[in-house]
Design an enzyme around this catalytic site. Sequence first.
Site, PDB file in Angstrom:
ATOM      1  N   ASP A   1      16.286  11.766  -7.884  1.00  0.00           N
ATOM      2  CA  ASP A   1      17.513  12.413  -7.817  1.00  0.00           C
ATOM      3  C   ASP A   1      18.060  11.978  -6.487  1.00  0.00           C
ATOM      4  OD1 ASP A   1      17.942  12.448 -10.498  1.00  0.00           O
ATOM      5  OD2 ASP A   1      18.260  15.358 -10.396  1.00  0.00           O
TER       6      ASP A   1
ATOM      7  N   ASP B   1      -1.136  14.990  20.631  1.00  0.00           N
ATOM      8  CA  ASP B   1      -0.383  16.156  21.656  1.00  0.00           C
ATOM      9  C   ASP B   1       0.353  17.724  20.729  1.00  0.00           C
ATOM     10  OD1 ASP B   1      -1.005  14.988  23.817  1.00  0.00           O
ATOM     11  OD2 ASP B   1       0.821  14.011  24.111  1.00  0.00           O
TER      12      ASP B   1
ATOM     13  N   LYS C   1       3.100   4.487  -0.831  1.00  0.00           N
ATOM     14  CA  LYS C   1       3.209   5.909  -2.025  1.00  0.00           C
ATOM     15  C   LYS C   1       4.463   6.507  -1.946  1.00  0.00           C
ATOM     16  CE  LYS C   1      -2.039   5.326  -1.588  1.00  0.00           C
ATOM     17  NZ  LYS C   1      -1.594   4.217  -0.905  1.00  0.00           N
TER      18      LYS C   1
ATOM     19  N   LYS D   1      -4.728   9.992   5.548  1.00  0.00           N
ATOM     20  CA  LYS D   1      -4.052   9.784   6.314  1.00  0.00           C
ATOM     21  C   LYS D   1      -3.304   9.956   7.407  1.00  0.00           C
ATOM     22  CE  LYS D   1      -4.165   6.193   2.428  1.00  0.00           C
ATOM     23  NZ  LYS D   1      -6.233   6.093   2.521  1.00  0.00           N
TER      24      LYS D   1
ATOM     25  N   HIS E   1     -10.175  10.454   1.980  1.00  0.00           N
ATOM     26  CA  HIS E   1      -8.567   8.966   1.586  1.00  0.00           C
ATOM     27  C   HIS E   1      -7.331   9.490   2.291  1.00  0.00           C
ATOM     28  CE1 HIS E   1      -6.389   6.696  -1.186  1.00  0.00           C
ATOM     29  NE2 HIS E   1      -6.792   6.241  -1.218  1.00  0.00           N
TER      30      HIS E   1
ATOM     31  N   HIS F   1       0.608  -1.069   0.017  1.00  0.00           N
ATOM     32  CA  HIS F   1      -0.186  -0.029  -0.142  1.00  0.00           C
ATOM     33  C   HIS F   1       0.235   1.364  -0.055  1.00  0.00           C
ATOM     34  CE1 HIS F   1      -3.091   2.328   1.421  1.00  0.00           C
ATOM     35  NE2 HIS F   1      -3.989   2.318   0.822  1.00  0.00           N
TER      36      HIS F   1
END
Length: 589
Positions: A248, A492, A243, A487, A485, A241
């Site tokens: 460079d 704190d 991404k 995440k 979508h 999953h």
Amino acid sequence: MAMLNYRSVLLLPWVAVAFGLGGCQHLPEQAHLPASQRLTKQVAALYQPANNKPLDNASDTSKTANLNDSADANLSANGNSHNNSNNNISSNNANDSVNTVPRTIAQTITDYDLGAAISEQSEVHPELSGYHPIVTGANAFAARSILTSMAKKNIDVQYYIWHDDQSGQLLLRDLWAAAERGVKVRLLLDDFNNNAKLDQILIRFSNHPNIAVRIINPLMHRKFQPLNYVTGLPRINRRMHNKSMIFDKQITVIGGRNIGNEYLSNDKNSQFADLDVLLIGRVVDEVSNSFNSYWGSNLSFDIETLVKADDKTDFLAALDKIQGDEDSGPRSSLSIYREAIETSTIDTDLINKQVPFRWTDMQFVSDDVGKLTKAVPPETNLVHQLRELLGTPTQQLSIISSYFVPTKDGVEALVKLANQGVKIRILTNSFNATDVTAVHSGYSQWRATMLKAGIKIYELKATASEEDRENKLWRARSQSSTSLHAKTFAVDDHQVFIGSYNVDPRSANINTEMGVLINDDELARQLHGAFSDKLLTQAYEVELNDQGKLQWRTIEEGKMVIYNQEPKLDLTDHIWLTLMSWLPIDWLL
């Protein structure tokens, strides 16, 4: 999340039979062929101390200029095309018909040095890393496309989903153009959302001597994919999953977005509100090391070991989604991507060191690739790394998660924190906004318990309007349906996580994930501050009424509205969700 997603597929009645037949599928004997091994060695050599000499800018620039003269010739801002038979990427003139985006400023500068510009900033903060959030889909596309055009050594790409749509084909073409300049390109994709047509594009893409494509944990039945659920389980249940794009080895983009029109706010039927982050400095090496571990895994197979080209069609000629726009108007899909490139200043801002990076201490966290084969102990999983780094919240916890499945143990932990005085707020998808109904069943059954403990719950509405979608940390151009979508969560007053990890059992125990933990008071304040009454124009606040029943409070047309029944949920949906909540399937979600 793809329309046909593993969460729904794996609930099919014959799942038990499929697990019993899982041993029937055999992977190719050789994962890595000589050509891709050679390219991998060439990439490694680029970053050896003796090879730090900059590439010849003159030769790179002349080749880039030729590529983009062709691009400009094929597409002007008003959609008129011109002929230029002397400037084509391929020998068979396949690029003549490809609807392209204009050259970036970086591609017209003869002496720019992206690596030097970034290195100068990193040397001022040798122990820190710099970050800059990427909020809109337009900026997310532009950043990936323009950074691809600026790369001079190599580009490493790792994604769970890469759609065969306009965004996917445009970025593949950008990577191809980079390879034509001599840039080494490595593309690593999970296999769960691929299809036979994309296979044919990827096998042609990989034919370039400066490009290698690998598929991780592949489905062996390429054309009749449902057969994999009979012969490939339980192996294919575990997915990569992750991404990221690394340029460079100096700058990277990570976060929640896949590559696809809907993830980049450019789909007429659905939009995903998401969040990425642009990173430079010390953390980039850690992201690169993670990519290398997945790339070198014996579970990552060269595309050539899985697929054979079905004809001799040229790669560029196969890019059918960008050879013309069905709607040539100013808000057509390709024109939106073109506008994103034209209005972005990321290239000149990077060169002139004007991107407002915030420098701070941060930790990169990722699952070991061995998680895909259960070859590493659970204690190495990303979720355990986060627990060690974060400790126990003492003041507040704000969670934004597209798929929020807390499970019984998770709910007990959240309730315990709330009872200790920790202020907890959660934003996830409403039933009408989620793209995975089964996930909603794994979440909705725990709402009352959390609310009784004083935890605040917000659910994104599917039709949040464009003018109201101005939250600082996530927004999308809404058309017919909007789904969360992103995440991310803040702990704190100083710690924020951004990455691919959802708060659900699948991310914790089955799939591999990645992300970065940023220690920054200002970013934490921004994320906590997103949970305010202004959110009610875009989301429902779920509450308990005086009778202890759920109600949904929101603002519609400037007025406060309270729903006593779950919005957009009919009787059939309610029965289906109830039945699924009774099943012991949380571990799959």
